[in-house]
Write an enzyme that holds these catalytic residues in place. Structure first.
Site, short mmCIF file in Angstrom:
data_model
loop_
_atom_site.label_atom_id
_atom_site.label_comp_id
_atom_site.label_asym_id
_atom_site.label_seq_id
_atom_site.Cartn_x
_atom_site.Cartn_y
_atom_site.Cartn_z
N HIS A 53 20.00 6.88 74.44
CA HIS A 53 19.11 7.26 73.79
C HIS A 53 17.83 7.80 74.25
CE1 HIS A 53 20.88 6.23 69.55
NE2 HIS A 53 21.86 6.48 70.34
N GLU A 55 14.82 6.84 73.91
CA GLU A 55 13.79 5.57 74.03
C GLU A 55 14.19 4.60 74.95
OE1 GLU A 55 14.36 6.21 69.65
OE2 GLU A 55 15.51 6.85 71.24
N CYS A 83 16.18 3.88 66.32
CA CYS A 83 17.48 3.14 65.54
C CYS A 83 17.17 1.78 65.82
CB CYS A 83 18.63 3.77 66.06
SG CYS A 83 18.84 3.30 67.80
N CYS A 86 17.45 0.91 69.67
CA CYS A 86 16.32 1.27 70.39
C CYS A 86 15.05 0.14 70.05
CB CYS A 86 15.94 2.54 70.32
SG CYS A 86 17.00 3.51 70.83
#
Length: 162
Positions: A53, A55, A83, A86
Site C-alpha cells: 500500500h 502508506e 486500512c 497501515c
C-alpha cells in the site's frame, strides 16, 4: 513553508502514478521537519505484495532514509484513510500525525469502520486529521473505478459478440 494542502497535492500526484500503472490510485507523502523524506504509491498488483500500500511503501522508504524503524516527529499525508494494516504500521512507527483526504467506508481504520488510533490502551497515539482535499481524492478514486467498470463491461460485450 509548505502546508497540509501542499503535501496532499504531492500525495495526489503519487496516487496518479499508481493509477497510470493500473493500481488503485492511492498516494502517500511522509514529511519530517517540514520536508518530504519519502513517498509511496499503491503497487500490490505490480509487486505481487498485499502489503504494498502507498502508506507502507512510504513508511519503508522513510525508515530507510532516517535509518530508524521509529519515525517520531514525522507526518504522513495520504489520499485515502488508512486500512487496519497501515494503521498498525503507522502506530508501530510512532508517527506524530496522519493527514488523509478521503474516508474509506469499507476498510478505513481511522474512524470510518474502525478507529485503531483511538484505542486508549495503546502506548502511542497518533494525531489524525481527515478531509484535506477530500473531494479531489474521492473524484480520483471514483473516476478510476468507473473506468474499470466500463472496461469490464466492454470486455464482456466483446466476449459475447464473439
Amino acid at each position: 513553508m509548505p502546508d497540509a494542502t501542499d503535501f496532499m497535492r504531492l500525495a495526489l500526484a503519487e496516487a496518479e502514478l499508481a493509477r497510470a500503472a493500473g493500481e488503485v490510485p492511492v498516494g502517500a507523502v511522509l514529511v519530517h521537519e517540514g520536508r518530504v523524506i519519502a513517498t509511496g504509491s499503491n503497487a500490490p498488483i505490480a509487486l505481487h505484495d498485499p502489503s504494498a500500500h502507498a502508506e507502507m511503501r512510504a513508511l519503508r522508504a522513510a525508515a530507510s532514509a532516517l535509518a530508524n524503524y521509529r519515525l517520531p516527529g514525522c507526518e504522513l499525508y495520504v489520499t485515502l484513510e488508512p486500512c487496519a494494516m497501515c494503521a498498525g504500521a503507522i502506530l508501530h512507527a510512532r508517527l506524530a500525525k496522519v493527514v488523509f483526504a478521503a474516508r474509506d467506508p469499507k476498510t478505513g481504520a481511522a474512524g470510518s469502520v474502525l478507529d485503531l488510533f483511538a484505542i486508549p490502551q495503546l502506548n502511542h497515539h497518533t494525531e489524525i486529521v481527515g478531509g484535506v482535499l477530500a473531494e479531489e481524492a474521492s473524484q480520483q478514486l471514483r473516476t478510476f473505478f468507473a473506468e474499470r467498470r466500463q472496461a469490464a463491461k466492454q470486455a464482456r460485450q466483446a466476449r459475447a459478440a464473439d
